[in-house]
Design a protein around this motif. Structure first.
Motif, PDB file in Angstrom:
ATOM      1  N   THR A 233      29.122  39.129  34.495  1.00 41.16           N
ATOM      2  CA  THR A 233      29.213  40.555  34.830  1.00 41.16           C
ATOM      3  C   THR A 233      29.908  40.747  36.168  1.00 41.16           C
ATOM      4  N   ARG A 234      29.576  39.897  37.125  1.00 42.93           N
ATOM      5  CA  ARG A 234      30.194  39.987  38.450  1.00 42.93           C
ATOM      6  C   ARG A 234      31.684  39.700  38.372  1.00 42.93           C
ATOM      7  N   LEU A 235      32.065  38.679  37.606  1.00 43.24           N
ATOM      8  CA  LEU A 235      33.473  38.308  37.472  1.00 43.24           C
ATOM      9  C   LEU A 235      34.290  39.462  36.888  1.00 43.24           C
ATOM     10  N   VAL A 236      33.783  40.061  35.816  1.00 42.47           N
ATOM     11  CA  VAL A 236      34.498  41.168  35.171  1.00 42.47           C
ATOM     12  C   VAL A 236      34.588  42.363  36.119  1.00 42.47           C
ATOM     13  N   SER A 237      33.492  42.666  36.813  1.00 39.88           N
ATOM     14  CA  SER A 237      33.490  43.775  37.762  1.00 39.88           C
ATOM     15  C   SER A 237      34.492  43.543  38.885  1.00 39.88           C
ATOM     16  N   ASN A 238      34.574  42.303  39.345  1.00 40.58           N
ATOM     17  CA  ASN A 238      35.509  41.968  40.412  1.00 40.58           C
ATOM     18  C   ASN A 238      36.951  42.127  39.942  1.00 40.58           C
ATOM     19  N   PHE A 239      37.208  41.785  38.698  1.00 40.49           N
ATOM     20  CA  PHE A 239      38.560  41.931  38.131  1.00 40.49           C
ATOM     21  C   PHE A 239      38.978  43.397  38.113  1.00 40.49           C
ATOM     22  N   PHE A 240      38.111  44.256  37.598  1.00 42.59           N
ATOM     23  CA  PHE A 240      38.455  45.676  37.512  1.00 42.59           C
ATOM     24  C   PHE A 240      38.536  46.321  38.896  1.00 42.59           C
ATOM     25  N   TRP A 241      37.734  45.825  39.839  1.00 40.85           N
ATOM     26  CA  TRP A 241      37.820  46.369  41.198  1.00 40.85           C
ATOM     27  C   TRP A 241      39.100  45.905  41.889  1.00 40.85           C
ATOM     28  N   ARG A 242      39.480  44.656  41.670  1.00 40.44           N
ATOM     29  CA  ARG A 242      40.677  44.113  42.298  1.00 40.44           C
ATOM     30  C   ARG A 242      41.916  44.924  41.902  1.00 40.44           C
ATOM     31  N   TYR A 243      41.967  45.339  40.631  1.00 41.83           N
ATOM     32  CA  TYR A 243      43.142  46.071  40.139  1.00 41.83           C
ATOM     33  C   TYR A 243      42.801  47.538  39.838  1.00 41.83           C
ATOM     34  N   ARG A 244      41.893  48.094  40.625  1.00 41.18           N
ATOM     35  CA  ARG A 244      41.431  49.463  40.397  1.00 41.18           C
ATOM     36  C   ARG A 244      42.572  50.484  40.477  1.00 41.18           C
ATOM     37  N   ARG A 245      43.549  50.247  41.340  1.00 43.80           N
ATOM     38  CA  ARG A 245      44.659  51.191  41.460  1.00 43.80           C
ATOM     39  C   ARG A 245      45.461  51.234  40.163  1.00 43.80           C
ATOM     40  N   HIS A 246      45.698  50.058  39.614  1.00 42.78           N
ATOM     41  CA  HIS A 246      46.450  49.975  38.359  1.00 42.78           C
ATOM     42  C   HIS A 246      45.726  50.741  37.254  1.00 42.78           C
ATOM     43  N   PHE A 247      44.405  50.539  37.138  1.00 43.17           N
ATOM     44  CA  PHE A 247      43.647  51.183  36.073  1.00 43.17           C
ATOM     45  C   PHE A 247      43.470  52.683  36.312  1.00 43.17           C
ATOM     46  N   SER A 248      43.742  53.128  37.539  1.00 44.93           N
ATOM     47  CA  SER A 248      43.678  54.566  37.845  1.00 44.93           C
ATOM     48  C   SER A 248      45.054  55.217  37.774  1.00 44.93           C
ATOM     49  N   GLY A 249      46.079  54.432  37.359  1.00 42.20           N
ATOM     50  CA  GLY A 249      47.420  54.971  37.234  1.00 42.20           C
ATOM     51  C   GLY A 249      48.184  55.055  38.539  1.00 42.20           C
ATOM     52  N   LEU A 250      47.742  54.286  39.539  1.00 42.96           N
ATOM     53  CA  LEU A 250      48.399  54.289  40.842  1.00 42.96           C
ATOM     54  C   LEU A 250      49.176  52.989  41.040  1.00 42.96           C
ATOM     55  N   PRO A 251      50.132  52.967  41.972  1.00 44.55           N
ATOM     56  CA  PRO A 251      50.853  51.723  42.264  1.00 44.55           C
ATOM     57  C   PRO A 251      49.883  50.641  42.743  1.00 44.55           C
ATOM     58  N   GLU A 252      50.031  49.442  42.201  1.00 40.31           N
ATOM     59  CA  GLU A 252      49.158  48.323  42.568  1.00 40.31           C
ATOM     60  C   GLU A 252      49.986  47.285  43.324  1.00 40.31           C
ATOM     61  N   PRO A 253      49.753  47.143  44.638  1.00 43.62           N
ATOM     62  CA  PRO A 253      50.558  46.210  45.443  1.00 43.62           C
ATOM     63  C   PRO A 253      50.410  44.756  45.017  1.00 43.62           C
ATOM     64  N   ARG A 254      49.360  44.435  44.292  1.00 44.26           N
ATOM     65  CA  ARG A 254      49.163  43.044  43.865  1.00 44.26           C
ATOM     66  C   ARG A 254      49.973  42.700  42.613  1.00 44.26           C
ATOM     67  N   LEU A 255      50.610  43.696  42.017  1.00 45.95           N
ATOM     68  CA  LEU A 255      51.364  43.471  40.785  1.00 45.95           C
ATOM     69  C   LEU A 255      52.823  43.897  40.964  1.00 45.95           C
ATOM     70  N   SER A 260      51.136  43.919  34.126  1.00 44.06           N
ATOM     71  CA  SER A 260      49.715  44.204  33.896  1.00 44.06           C
ATOM     72  C   SER A 260      48.867  43.059  34.438  1.00 44.06           C
ATOM     73  N   PRO A 261      47.632  43.330  34.833  1.00 44.60           N
ATOM     74  CA  PRO A 261      46.750  42.265  35.333  1.00 44.60           C
ATOM     75  C   PRO A 261      46.508  41.203  34.272  1.00 44.60           C
ATOM     76  N   ASP A 262      46.473  39.957  34.684  1.00 44.33           N
ATOM     77  CA  ASP A 262      46.250  38.832  33.778  1.00 44.33           C
ATOM     78  C   ASP A 262      44.827  38.324  33.976  1.00 44.33           C
ATOM     79  N   PHE A 263      43.939  38.700  33.060  1.00 43.26           N
ATOM     80  CA  PHE A 263      42.534  38.320  33.224  1.00 43.26           C
ATOM     81  C   PHE A 263      42.339  36.816  33.068  1.00 43.26           C
ATOM     82  N   LYS A 264      43.120  36.195  32.211  1.00 42.00           N
ATOM     83  CA  LYS A 264      42.961  34.753  31.973  1.00 42.00           C
ATOM     84  C   LYS A 264      43.158  33.965  33.264  1.00 42.00           C
ATOM     85  N   SER A 265      44.223  34.262  33.996  1.00 36.88           N
ATOM     86  CA  SER A 265      44.486  33.533  35.239  1.00 36.88           C
ATOM     87  C   SER A 265      43.468  33.923  36.318  1.00 36.88           C
TER      88      SER A 265
END
Length: 415
Positions: A233-255, A260-265
């Motif tokens: 649960t923590r891992l998944v939450s951390n993933f969505f928080w890390r790329y929160r801008r992307h999922f909110s439709g905002l520019p994501e500086p990490r991408l 799109s975010p790569d959950f596997k890596s």
């Protein structure tokens, strides 16, 4: 949770005393009214005034909290008072003071496990029963486990951070995190004493690093606290928080643009995150069951281990053990991720049984989490706090020793 503020003693005639009282309450009213205006305009959920000097007294903490359409002003005294358990404790102050003068490494402590327990009991006593003298709380913040809320809650209960800090992590004059986790026990103790004397700092936070077992200071002067969350649960939450801008439709500086975010890596990079952190290992470094044992032993040095899934039912431990009157985590919950969570990215990487696959990949963390629940259960039982009902099994986990097929091969390891 409101207590009437203790009036400052002012040696004046009664008329002047009344004037001072009127001025004081008028000042409070104006300040709170103005702050509420700023709060409303900026749509803040929480306005926090810390625990520094406020008007004519210096042991007061003021917190304003807004939940949806209602607001509450919490005013609470921060005068350290002895916890109830202090009156029945047989710990001797002189013995604890002598131990405080002898910093030791946890894995090389003179006297083994029993000596570590003695130091841990002493630091608990010195904090809760001796006006928090010469004690520094060391809170380790695991990402997405309630850490930011805990830091604010601690401040509401009188904790003082470094003047320059990032979410509690001490910073130097350049804004860089101070790597105190890499110091030896003597240097850590000296540093803690220096910042306590210079700034009044009685709490430090680590979030991105933690000492390896050979560098970890034994309890005293540090009182260790952490919150542990179910690993997947923590891992998944951390993933969505890390790329929160992307999922909110905002520019994501990490991408990169269009990426799109790569959950596997992401999952591979942070596999068995707890074990790597508590053993001072770089994430991605190969680990085995011996590292699980080392991490489990490290958890034994913690005076308070809270389980994230149990916070609402067990936060009372902070009051019963440490004397913290304010212990409602919900009032300090700021980092709600409002961005859309695209679970298809996880299913594309791991299929429909992604939870099972991630459990298997993070088997060492799963085992450590269960050990943390065992330790937390013992701490709760010492203060007669009911063990929360396990939602998955619909029964109380008095021993919290459920071992599923995925980590059955680790059952023989007893940290």
């Amino acid at each position: 949770r409101s207590n009437k503020p203790k009036m400052a003693t002012i040696k004046t005639k009664s008329t002047k005393h009344s004037v001072w009282r009127l001025m004081k309450y008028l000042a409070i009213t104006l300040t709170l009214t103005f702050s509420y205006y700023i709060w409303s305009v900026n749509e803040f959920r929480v306005m926090f005034w810390g625990c520094d000097s406020i008007f004519f007294w210096n042991t007061q903490c003021v917190v304003a909290v807004q939940n949806f359409d209602s607001s509450t002003i919490l005013i609470d005294k921060i005068i350290p008072k002895k916890s109830e358990w202090c009156s029945t404790s047989n710990i001797k102050k002189k013995n604890c003071k002598n131990l405080a003068l002898k910093p030791e490494h946890n894995n090389n402590i003179n006297g083994g496990d029993s000596a570590m327990v003695k130091r841990r009991d002493c630091v608990d006593w010195m904090y809760a029963c001796s006006k928090r003298q010469n004690v520094t709380i060391w809170y380790h913040h695991f990402h997405k486990s309630g850490g930011s809320s805990f830091v604010m809650l601690a401040q509401a209960n009188g904790a003082t951070l470094m003047p320059s800090n990032s979410n509690g992590n001490p910073l130097d004059i350049t804004g860089t995190r101070i790597p105190f986790w890499s110091y030896n026990a003597e240097a850590q103790t000296k540093w803690a004493n220096e910042i306590r004397s210079k700034y009044g700092t009685n709490m430090v936070v680590t979030e991105f690093n933690f000492p390896n077992p050979t560098q970890l200071s034994a309890p005293l002067p540090f009182l260790y606290i952490t919150i542990v969350r179910e690993p997947v649960t923590r891992l998944v939450s951390n993933f969505f928080w890390r790329y929160r801008r992307h999922f909110s439709g905002l520019p994501e500086p990490r991408l990169k643009k269009g990426e799109s975010p790569d959950f596997k890596s992401f999952a591979a990079q942070h596999r068995n995150y707890y074990i790597h952190m508590l053993t001072g290992m770089i994430e991605g470094t190969p680990i085995d069951s011996s590292h699980l044992v080392a991490a489990s032993n490290t958890l034994e040095t913690f005076s308070v281990i809270l389980i994230c899934e149990w916070l609402s039912e067990t936060a009372e431990l902070l009051y019963l053990k440490l004397g913290w009157k304010i212990n409602d985590f919900n009032s300090f919950h700021l980092k709600e991720n409002s961005g859309l969570k695209d679970y298809n990215l996880i299913k594309m990487a791991y299929g429909n049984n992604w939870k099972l696959s991630l459990t298997d990949e993070n088997i060492l963390d799963i085992s450590l989490y269960k050990h943390a629940k065992r330790v937390a259960t013992k701490q709760l039982e010492m203060y007669n706090i009911p063990i929360p009902i396990d939602k998955n099994n619909d029964k109380k986990q008095n021993i919290v020793d459920i071992v599923d097929n995925k980590d059955r091969r680790l059952r023989s390891i007893k940290p």
